[in-house]
Design a protein around this motif. Structure first.
Motif, PDB file in Angstrom:
ATOM      1  N   LEU A 141      -2.283  63.723 -23.818  1.00  0.00           N
ATOM      2  CA  LEU A 141      -1.603  64.893 -24.365  1.00  0.00           C
ATOM      3  C   LEU A 141      -1.832  65.013 -25.877  1.00  0.00           C
ATOM      4  O   LEU A 141      -1.956  66.125 -26.410  1.00  0.00           O
ATOM      5  CB  LEU A 141      -0.110  64.825 -24.060  1.00  0.00           C
ATOM      6  N   LYS A 142      -1.916  63.886 -26.551  1.00  0.00           N
ATOM      7  CA  LYS A 142      -2.212  63.907 -27.985  1.00  0.00           C
ATOM      8  C   LYS A 142      -3.590  64.499 -28.227  1.00  0.00           C
ATOM      9  O   LYS A 142      -3.787  65.313 -29.148  1.00  0.00           O
ATOM     10  CB  LYS A 142      -2.128  62.494 -28.549  1.00  0.00           C
ATOM     11  N   GLY A 143      -4.563  64.103 -27.392  1.00  0.00           N
ATOM     12  CA  GLY A 143      -5.892  64.681 -27.509  1.00  0.00           C
ATOM     13  C   GLY A 143      -5.904  66.158 -27.178  1.00  0.00           C
ATOM     14  O   GLY A 143      -6.557  66.960 -27.864  1.00  0.00           O
ATOM     15  N   TYR A 144      -5.167  66.533 -26.140  1.00  0.00           N
ATOM     16  CA  TYR A 144      -5.104  67.937 -25.718  1.00  0.00           C
ATOM     17  C   TYR A 144      -4.559  68.818 -26.846  1.00  0.00           C
ATOM     18  O   TYR A 144      -5.011  69.957 -27.035  1.00  0.00           O
ATOM     19  CB  TYR A 144      -4.230  68.048 -24.475  1.00  0.00           C
ATOM     20  N   ALA A 145      -3.619  68.293 -27.598  1.00  0.00           N
ATOM     21  CA  ALA A 145      -3.002  69.064 -28.681  1.00  0.00           C
ATOM     22  C   ALA A 145      -3.991  69.408 -29.782  1.00  0.00           C
ATOM     23  O   ALA A 145      -3.727  70.306 -30.598  1.00  0.00           O
ATOM     24  CB  ALA A 145      -1.819  68.289 -29.267  1.00  0.00           C
ATOM     25  N   GLN A 146      -5.146  68.714 -29.820  1.00  0.00           N
ATOM     26  CA  GLN A 146      -6.143  68.979 -30.852  1.00  0.00           C
ATOM     27  C   GLN A 146      -7.016  70.193 -30.529  1.00  0.00           C
ATOM     28  O   GLN A 146      -7.774  70.665 -31.386  1.00  0.00           O
ATOM     29  CB  GLN A 146      -7.052  67.754 -31.015  1.00  0.00           C
ATOM     30  N   ASP A 172       3.811  73.791 -21.741  1.00  0.00           N
ATOM     31  CA  ASP A 172       4.125  73.094 -22.988  1.00  0.00           C
ATOM     32  C   ASP A 172       3.197  73.501 -24.134  1.00  0.00           C
ATOM     33  O   ASP A 172       3.552  73.358 -25.307  1.00  0.00           O
ATOM     34  CB  ASP A 172       4.038  71.574 -22.781  1.00  0.00           C
ATOM     35  N   PHE A 173       1.984  73.990 -23.778  1.00  0.00           N
ATOM     36  CA  PHE A 173       1.010  74.435 -24.784  1.00  0.00           C
ATOM     37  C   PHE A 173       0.594  75.870 -24.447  1.00  0.00           C
ATOM     38  O   PHE A 173      -0.542  76.135 -24.048  1.00  0.00           O
ATOM     39  CB  PHE A 173      -0.218  73.515 -24.791  1.00  0.00           C
TER      40      PHE A 173
END
Length: 293
Positions: A141-146, A172-173
């Motif tokens: 999820l941290k990677g996805y947020a990028q 969520d995104f």
């Protein structure tokens, strides 16, 4: 002559580059069955031959499971193909979102002016049930947020029984686009299997930031049957609406099942009752918009 943007295809050369699923001996068969016939170069000239007779307006290259140690190298290779042949129009790169170097990889991929997004098949269970899949991991999820800050979207290929996790990510995104690959993978064509697939897909259809590609809908054993695929195509369009659906060949992989012409003539036959404007969206305009071609 049918005008189209092919929203999902591949090129590769396993003689010059490393693709684990094409180069490694003893790799498990593809979901369609024996894929040994794919272990040869498939290049723009081959694709031009297979698409002859169509008005190919553009095409979307999707990462081909290139050496996972060098995802940026795949896009350098695609850049060279584009320079030599004019194909593909745009590309989807490979990125392992859960890895510590994900942010750096995404930044490098975003520097290619033809890269529109990334695909990584998240960890999945072989059948419904079991432990949560990879889209629930904090590192993933941290990677996805990028993705959003870099102007990239996410191409999702996962079995339908993990789509509830993807729907949570989509909610969520909400500003990050997800494009579902291969119609959500309706691999079980029994009545019960198709009902479960449709229910899972319906949750994703409720998220306005999700689009879908109707591609890769061959069956195990290497079949592309018009009678079997009609229901899949029409139910996807019913769920997502004409404005969020695109057709793709998944070539050359789906060459295990049928010719390019059989696949796209099949799509055309299934939607022949739609209006001219609707067909134009399905075959050209939606892909043109989603992929900024």
């Amino acid at each position: 002559m049918l005008s189209l943007i092919d929203a999902h295809h591949h090129f590769w050369d396993p003689r010059a580059h490393y693709y684990p699923w094409l180069n490694d001996a003893g790799h498990p068969p593809h979901r369609y069955g024996d894929h040994s016939s794919l272990k040869r170069p498939y290049l723009p000239a081959d694709y031009r031959r297979d698409t002859a007779g169509f008005d190919l307006v553009g095409s979307v290259y999707v990462e081909a499971e290139w050496d996972p140690r060098d995802p940026v190298g795949e896009m350098r290779y695609v850049a060279s193909l584009r320079e030599q042949s004019g194909l593909p129009s745009v590309a989807i790169g490979q990125a392992w979102l859960h890895q510590p170097d994900a942010a750096a990889t995404l930044e490098q991929l975003a520097q290619f002016d033809f890269v529109r997004g990334v695909r990584q098949k998240p960890r999945a269970n072989p059948a419904p049930g079991g432990a949560p899949g990879g889209m629930t991991d904090g590192a993933w999820l941290k990677g996805y947020a990028q993705l959003l800050p870099l102007g990239l979207h996410y191409e999702l290929q996962t079995p339908w029984w993990h789509l509830h996790e993807a729907a949570r990510v989509a909610r969520d995104f909400p500003d990050t686009r997800i494009v579902i690959n291969h119609a959500g993978m309706p691999s079980d064509r029994s009545e019960a299997g198709l009902k479960a697939w449709r229910a899972a897909l319906a949750e994703m259809a409720g998220c306005p930031n999700v689009a879908i590609k109707i591609s890769g809908i061959g069956e195990a054993g290497g079949h592309w049957r018009l009678d079997a695929n009609r229901r899949v195509v029409l139910e996807v369009i019913e769920l997502f609406g004409v404005d969020r659906c695109m057709f793709g060949s998944n070539y050359p992989v789906d060459g295990l099942c049928a010719s390019f012409r059989t696949i796209f003539d099949g799509f055309a036959q299934i939607v022949q009752g739609f209006s001219e404007g609707e067909r134009s969206k399905l075959f050209v305009e939606n892909a043109q918009r989603v992929y900024a071609i």
